[in-house]
Each structure stands twice: as C-alpha cells, then as structure tokens.
Design an enzyme around this catalytic site. Structure first.
Site, PDB file in Angstrom:
ATOM      1  N   ASP A 132       0.061   3.361  -4.940  1.00  0.00           N
ATOM      2  CA  ASP A 132      -1.059   3.886  -5.731  1.00  0.00           C
ATOM      3  C   ASP A 132      -2.194   4.230  -4.770  1.00  0.00           C
ATOM      4  O   ASP A 132      -3.173   3.505  -4.634  1.00  0.00           O
ATOM      5  CB  ASP A 132      -1.491   2.839  -6.773  1.00  0.00           C
ATOM      6  CG  ASP A 132      -2.551   3.380  -7.730  1.00  0.00           C
ATOM      7  OD1 ASP A 132      -2.882   4.582  -7.640  1.00  0.00           O
ATOM      8  OD2 ASP A 132      -3.058   2.597  -8.555  1.00  0.00           O
TER       9      ASP A 132
ATOM     10  N   ASN B 211       2.255   8.143  10.829  1.00  0.00           N
ATOM     11  CA  ASN B 211       2.071   9.536  10.443  1.00  0.00           C
ATOM     12  C   ASN B 211       0.677  10.081  10.701  1.00  0.00           C
ATOM     13  O   ASN B 211       0.336  11.165  10.248  1.00  0.00           O
ATOM     14  CB  ASN B 211       2.432   9.700   8.958  1.00  0.00           C
ATOM     15  CG  ASN B 211       3.841   9.197   8.685  1.00  0.00           C
ATOM     16  OD1 ASN B 211       4.758   9.506   9.434  1.00  0.00           O
ATOM     17  ND2 ASN B 211       4.002   8.391   7.651  1.00  0.00           N
ATOM     18  N   THR B 212      -0.154   9.318  11.397  1.00  0.00           N
ATOM     19  CA  THR B 212      -1.463   9.804  11.839  1.00  0.00           C
ATOM     20  C   THR B 212      -1.473   9.675  13.355  1.00  0.00           C
ATOM     21  O   THR B 212      -1.235   8.586  13.887  1.00  0.00           O
ATOM     22  CB  THR B 212      -2.604   8.977  11.210  1.00  0.00           C
ATOM     23  OG1 THR B 212      -2.578   9.171   9.798  1.00  0.00           O
ATOM     24  CG2 THR B 212      -3.967   9.406  11.739  1.00  0.00           C
TER      25      THR B 212
ATOM     26  N   ALA C 132       0.833  -1.211   0.000  1.00  0.00           N
ATOM     27  CA  ALA C 132       0.000   0.000   0.000  1.00  0.00           C
ATOM     28  C   ALA C 132       0.863   1.254   0.000  1.00  0.00           C
ATOM     29  O   ALA C 132       1.993   1.254   0.471  1.00  0.00           O
ATOM     30  CB  ALA C 132      -0.904  -0.004   1.221  1.00  0.00           C
ATOM     31  N   GLY C 133       0.303   2.326  -0.541  1.00  0.00           N
ATOM     32  CA  GLY C 133       0.975   3.619  -0.519  1.00  0.00           C
ATOM     33  C   GLY C 133       1.537   4.008  -1.870  1.00  0.00           C
ATOM     34  O   GLY C 133       1.765   5.185  -2.131  1.00  0.00           O
TER      35      GLY C 133
ATOM     36  N   ASN D 160       9.153   8.388   5.034  1.00  0.00           N
ATOM     37  CA  ASN D 160       8.002   9.167   4.575  1.00  0.00           C
ATOM     38  C   ASN D 160       7.104   9.538   5.743  1.00  0.00           C
ATOM     39  O   ASN D 160       6.965   8.792   6.696  1.00  0.00           O
ATOM     40  CB  ASN D 160       7.225   8.397   3.484  1.00  0.00           C
ATOM     41  CG  ASN D 160       6.084   7.586   4.048  1.00  0.00           C
ATOM     42  OD1 ASN D 160       5.001   8.112   4.294  1.00  0.00           O
ATOM     43  ND2 ASN D 160       6.330   6.307   4.303  1.00  0.00           N
TER      44      ASN D 160
ATOM     45  N   THR E  14       5.361  -6.052   7.938  1.00  0.00           N
ATOM     46  CA  THR E  14       4.894  -4.941   8.746  1.00  0.00           C
ATOM     47  C   THR E  14       4.858  -3.644   7.930  1.00  0.00           C
ATOM     48  O   THR E  14       5.359  -3.599   6.824  1.00  0.00           O
ATOM     49  CB  THR E  14       5.877  -4.643   9.922  1.00  0.00           C
ATOM     50  OG1 THR E  14       7.128  -4.212   9.346  1.00  0.00           O
ATOM     51  CG2 THR E  14       6.086  -5.807  10.832  1.00  0.00           C
ATOM     52  N   ASN E  15       4.353  -2.622   8.588  1.00  0.00           N
ATOM     53  CA  ASN E  15       4.441  -1.263   8.049  1.00  0.00           C
ATOM     54  C   ASN E  15       5.843  -0.707   8.327  1.00  0.00           C
ATOM     55  O   ASN E  15       6.737  -1.454   8.712  1.00  0.00           O
ATOM     56  CB  ASN E  15       3.370  -0.395   8.720  1.00  0.00           C
ATOM     57  CG  ASN E  15       2.847   0.692   7.800  1.00  0.00           C
ATOM     58  OD1 ASN E  15       3.632   1.350   7.117  1.00  0.00           O
ATOM     59  ND2 ASN E  15       1.549   0.886   7.769  1.00  0.00           N
TER      60      ASN E  15
ATOM     61  N   LYS F  64      -2.784  -4.529   9.232  1.00  0.00           N
ATOM     62  CA  LYS F  64      -1.363  -4.271   8.977  1.00  0.00           C
ATOM     63  C   LYS F  64      -0.704  -3.765  10.255  1.00  0.00           C
ATOM     64  O   LYS F  64      -1.109  -2.738  10.813  1.00  0.00           O
ATOM     65  CB  LYS F  64      -1.204  -3.247   7.852  1.00  0.00           C
ATOM     66  CG  LYS F  64       0.240  -3.082   7.420  1.00  0.00           C
ATOM     67  CD  LYS F  64       0.310  -2.350   6.097  1.00  0.00           C
ATOM     68  CE  LYS F  64       1.725  -2.150   5.636  1.00  0.00           C
ATOM     69  NZ  LYS F  64       1.795  -1.392   4.384  1.00  0.00           N
TER      70      LYS F  64
ATOM     71  N   GLY G 102       1.170  11.011   5.575  1.00  0.00           N
ATOM     72  CA  GLY G 102      -0.039  11.279   6.360  1.00  0.00           C
ATOM     73  C   GLY G 102      -1.334  11.046   5.600  1.00  0.00           C
ATOM     74  O   GLY G 102      -2.282  11.834   5.706  1.00  0.00           O
ATOM     75  N   PHE G 103      -1.386   9.937   4.855  1.00  0.00           N
ATOM     76  CA  PHE G 103      -2.625   9.539   4.149  1.00  0.00           C
ATOM     77  C   PHE G 103      -3.170  10.645   3.253  1.00  0.00           C
ATOM     78  O   PHE G 103      -4.368  10.957   3.278  1.00  0.00           O
ATOM     79  CB  PHE G 103      -3.722   9.111   5.135  1.00  0.00           C
ATOM     80  CG  PHE G 103      -3.440   7.868   5.925  1.00  0.00           C
ATOM     81  CD1 PHE G 103      -2.475   6.956   5.534  1.00  0.00           C
ATOM     82  CD2 PHE G 103      -4.165   7.596   7.087  1.00  0.00           C
ATOM     83  CE1 PHE G 103      -2.226   5.809   6.274  1.00  0.00           C
ATOM     84  CE2 PHE G 103      -3.929   6.458   7.831  1.00  0.00           C
ATOM     85  CZ  PHE G 103      -2.957   5.567   7.430  1.00  0.00           C
TER      86      PHE G 103
ATOM     87  N   SER H  58       0.332   3.141  10.393  1.00  0.00           N
ATOM     88  CA  SER H  58       1.081   4.276   9.860  1.00  0.00           C
ATOM     89  C   SER H  58       1.537   5.118  11.051  1.00  0.00           C
ATOM     90  O   SER H  58       0.741   5.421  11.940  1.00  0.00           O
ATOM     91  CB  SER H  58       0.212   5.133   8.943  1.00  0.00           C
ATOM     92  OG  SER H  58       0.864   6.366   8.737  1.00  0.00           O
TER      93      SER H  58
ATOM     94  N   GLY I  54      11.453  -4.407   3.234  1.00  0.00           N
ATOM     95  CA  GLY I  54      12.844  -4.624   2.867  1.00  0.00           C
ATOM     96  C   GLY I  54      13.109  -5.663   1.797  1.00  0.00           C
ATOM     97  O   GLY I  54      14.215  -6.190   1.711  1.00  0.00           O
TER      98      GLY I  54
HETATM   99  C1  LIG Z   1       6.280   6.728   0.348  1.00  0.00           C
HETATM  100  C2  LIG Z   1       5.575   5.605   1.076  1.00  0.00           C
HETATM  101  C3  LIG Z   1       4.217   5.701   1.326  1.00  0.00           C
HETATM  102  C4  LIG Z   1       3.551   4.666   1.996  1.00  0.00           C
HETATM  103  N1  LIG Z   1       2.203   4.756   2.212  1.00  0.00           N
HETATM  104  C5  LIG Z   1       1.554   3.736   2.811  1.00  0.00           C
HETATM  105  C6  LIG Z   1       0.147   3.759   2.967  1.00  0.00           C
HETATM  106  O1  LIG Z   1      -0.538   4.683   2.535  1.00  0.00           O
HETATM  107  N2  LIG Z   1      -0.449   2.708   3.602  1.00  0.00           N
HETATM  108  C7  LIG Z   1       0.266   1.644   4.077  1.00  0.00           C
HETATM  109  O2  LIG Z   1      -0.327   0.710   4.642  1.00  0.00           O
HETATM  110  N3  LIG Z   1       1.600   1.579   3.918  1.00  0.00           N
HETATM  111  C8  LIG Z   1       2.253   2.589   3.299  1.00  0.00           C
HETATM  112  N4  LIG Z   1       3.602   2.505   3.125  1.00  0.00           N
HETATM  113  C9  LIG Z   1       4.328   1.331   3.667  1.00  0.00           C
HETATM  114  C10 LIG Z   1       4.491   0.233   2.617  1.00  0.00           C
HETATM  115  O3  LIG Z   1       3.248  -0.265   2.217  1.00  0.00           O
HETATM  116  C11 LIG Z   1       5.333  -0.941   3.160  1.00  0.00           C
HETATM  117  O4  LIG Z   1       4.606  -1.655   4.121  1.00  0.00           O
HETATM  118  C12 LIG Z   1       6.641  -0.496   3.768  1.00  0.00           C
HETATM  119  O5  LIG Z   1       7.222   0.523   2.995  1.00  0.00           O
HETATM  120  C13 LIG Z   1       7.619  -1.638   3.907  1.00  0.00           C
HETATM  121  O6  LIG Z   1       7.900  -2.244   2.683  1.00  0.00           O
HETATM  122  P1  LIG Z   1       9.178  -1.835   1.778  1.00  0.00           P
HETATM  123  O7  LIG Z   1      10.382  -1.903   2.662  1.00  0.00           O
HETATM  124  O8  LIG Z   1       9.151  -2.825   0.680  1.00  0.00           O
HETATM  125  O9  LIG Z   1       8.923  -0.450   1.304  1.00  0.00           O
HETATM  126  C14 LIG Z   1       4.282   3.522   2.450  1.00  0.00           C
HETATM  127  C15 LIG Z   1       5.655   3.437   2.174  1.00  0.00           C
HETATM  128  C16 LIG Z   1       6.301   4.443   1.495  1.00  0.00           C
HETATM  129  C17 LIG Z   1       7.773   4.316   1.206  1.00  0.00           C
END
Ligand SMILES: Cc1cc2nc3c(=O)[nH]c(=O)nc-3n(C[C@H](O)[C@H](O)[C@H](O)COP(=O)(O)O)c2cc1C
Length: 349
Positions: free
Chosen positions: A71, A184-185, A68-69, A117, A247-248, A220, A120-121, A182, A298
């Site tokens: 799109d 950020n909220t 997520a995040g 990042n 995880t997030n 999540k 903040g949704f 998240s 990761g």
């Molecule tokens: C720029 C950015 C925006 C993100 N926005 C969201 C989000 O809106 N909702 C969410 O559940 N996770 C969000 N994430 C977290 C990712 O979905 C993911 O769980 C996290 O980045 C760990 O995976 P990665 O190391 O492959 O990036 C965001 C991550 C990034 C880098």
C-alpha cells in the site's frame, strides 16, 4: 477461505498483468473500506487469537505485519488492518510524487512462488499520502511508514530529502522505516556505508527527539551484503538506537531458473527466504535484545513465520505470500502459531 483463493481466485487473477491486478485490488479495497459493513465482515472472517508483542516501545496484537510496497500511497489501511495483521508498514513514500520506472515492472515467477519488481518508488508523494492516511486514523494497530529517496535527488541531498518526507509523515506513523535497500533506485544501497548511514539517520533521529512524542525508527537492510557490511549497520543501529528490518528484495538470481537472470529488479518470495534468514540470524547474533528486529522475506505459511520468530525476530512481515496464498494468510499463520504454542518472549513475565 485460503483454499478458495488458491484453487479459484488466484487462477483468475494470475491471467492478468500483476500491477494491473494490484492497482485494481487497492482501488477496490479503498472503495470497500468506506462501508463499515465490509470492514466488519472482513474482520469477522479474519478473526484470530491475539499474540501480544511489545517491542520498540509499541504494543502489537500479534507479530505478523504487512511489508512495505503493498500500500504505497497509504490508501487501504483500514481494510488491511481488518485482515488480522499485527501492524502495517505503508509506503515507501518519497517527498515528492514520482511515476517510478517504465512498465512492465512487476513479474510473477509462478513455479518459484516469487516476484521480481523494479517499480522504483512510484507513489503520490508525502503530502497526498499523509492526507489519505489522516482520514483513516485512528487505526486499531500500529502503523509504520516507509520513507525513501526521490529518484531525481542526488546522493548528497539524500539526507535532506528523507528528512523533509519524514517531517510530513511524522504525525501519522507509529514507527518509521528508512528504506536504503530498494535495488530500484540508483545508488540507494550505498547508504549502508557507515558514514553515509550515520549522516542519513542522525537528522531524522534528532528531529524525532525534538517532538512531543519520540517515535522509533528502523532501517531496512538489503539481503545482498557481506558479513562486514552487515556488522557495520548493526553496530550503528546499537550505537544510535534504531531497529533493523531484515530484509528487502535480492538482486541475486541463483535460486531461480536461468531465464529470469535478465530481468532487472528485486526478487522476493520463497527463494528469498534462505538469504534473508541468513542475514536475520547474523543480526540476531550481534544485536538481539539491544535493538528491535523485524524479519521479512519468503513467509508463505505459519512455519515460515515461526522460523523467523525462533531465529530471534521480534516481529515479521510479508508481501509476496499474500499474492500467492491470499488475504487469509495472516489468519492461517496465527492459527499455526496457536497450534505451536508460540508466545512472544516479550509477553512472558
Ligand atoms: C511489488 C513489490 C513492491 C515492493 N515495494 C517495496 C517498497 O516500496 N518499499 C520497501 O521497503 N519494500 C518493498 N518491497 C519489498 C517487501 O516489502 C518485502 O521486504 C520483500 O518483498 C520480501 O518479503 P516477501 O518475500 O514476503 O515479499 C516490495 C516488494 C514487492 C513484491
């Protein structure tokens, strides 16, 4: 193709502000996916073997999803599906549109292959997201929709705010991810507490139970939980029947240079791998086979994806890897799974 991205395209893109690049990519993808020839070309370039997985009552062509995040407004699903993903998790969508936090709010930590990042949704809200997605359906792969809370909604009103967003998005998703992690909220992560989580999830599950098609839910989780807090969420997942995404992003900065400690937000990418795998391992040890589990955090190559699958994740998902390794990362991962003779336990009779 991955080589070309890393040697040339990434070098160009990384000269620009991360959010600016991201918005341009999404806009470009949105326009390009209107042309069938582009979708077919992308799908041809990203073509890979299938690795069927069945989990949460859904069939996936492979276990590698978009996190997520990426799109947030459900705009580019058609072309993203063509990149070879087994599924897409779109959003996070909130009930009402909101601008998110002040910019700049996305930072690349190049030496660490990481991102911070604090968006903040920011999103167009559930109605507009639903309208965009509706135009693209049906898609060839399962679609998850991540749901979060509006920033101006109090914690007491959170269950209603999530439920109202869910009701709008319900017809368009194959599964729903409840985002309580998240950083950020304000106070969002307090929803990991047993009573709060039960009060949040119960109305959504009972809404789904009353629909013609009962769809699966995932929660999540944050990577920054102690063992007792992880156990609480897992016990509730088993009791109530929802899946878990581990995880997030993390608010910890111990794995990156001192300089980044003052940057608020969630850290993703390579430094998140170890902490998120630790949570995944604990969740698997408590709940494997009882609830579906998705590993996130990761993944930058086939070995990183395989590590999570071997730890016991039913599916995996990635975001930061796509920024650093490029759009053909999924194909590279699937090739690695092929070389490793990986097969989903769910496909072995
Ligand atoms: C720029 C950015 C925006 C993100 N926005 C969201 C989000 O809106 N909702 C969410 O559940 N996770 C969000 N994430 C977290 C990712 O979905 C993911 O769980 C996290 O980045 C760990 O995976 P990665 O190391 O492959 O990036 C965001 C991550 C990034 C880098």
């Amino acid at each position: 193709m991955g080589f070309l991205y890393r040697k040339l395209i990434r070098r160009i893109l990384f000269n620009f502000n991360p959010e600016l690049v991201h918005d341009a990519v999404i806009k470009g993808a949105r326009a390009a996916q209107g042309l069938e020839v582009v979708n077919s070309l992308v799908a041809l370039l990203a073509r890979a073997r299938n690795f069927p997985v069945t989990t949460a009552g859904l069939k996936f062509r492979n276990p590698v999803g978009l996190a997520a995040g990426f799109d947030k407004n459900c705009e580019a699903a058609r072309i993203l599906a063509g990149l070879g993903f087994g599924y897409l998790e779109l959003g996070t969508v909130t009930l009402r549109p909101q601008p998110g936090n002040p910019k700049p709010r996305v930072f690349r930590l190049r030496e660490n292959k990481a991102i911070i990042n604090r968006m903040g949704f920011n999103n167009v809200g559930a109605w507009d997201a639903a309208r965009s997605l509706e135009k693209m359906l049906p898609l060839s792969i399962p679609i998850g929709i991540s749901i979060g809370k509006n920033a101006d909604c109090s914690m007491e009103q959170a269950p209603q705010n999530y439920l109202d967003a869910l009701k709008i998005m319900y017809p368009f998703g194959d599964y729903f991810a409840i985002n309580i992690s998240s950083p950020n909220t304000l106070q969002l992560r307090t929803l990991h507490g047993e009573e709060k989580l039960r009060r949040l999830v119960e109305p959504m599950l009972s809404f789904a139970a009353g629909q013609k098609q009962v769809k699966p839910f995932f929660v999540k989780m944050a990577p920054d939980l102690d063992e007792a807090a992880i156990d609480t969420v897992v016990e509730l997942a088993v009791a109530m029947g929802f899946g878990l995404i581990t995880t997030n992003t993390t608010i910890k900065r111990d794995a990156v240079p001192e300089y980044w400690r003052s940057y608020e937000g969630g850290l993703s990418g390579l430094p998140l791998k170890a902490p998120s795998n630790a949570v995944l391992a604990r969740v698997v040890s408590l709940a494997k086979g009882r609830v579906p589990i998705i590993g996130s955090g990761g993944i930058f190559d086939g070995a990183g994806a395989l590590e999570k699958l071997e730890l016991g994740a039913d599916l995996v998902q990635l975001y930061s890897g796509l920024i650093y390794e490029g759009p053909f990362l999924v194909k590279e991962i699937l090739k690695y799974l092929e070389r490793s003779n990986w097969r989903s336990p769910s496909s072995v009779k």
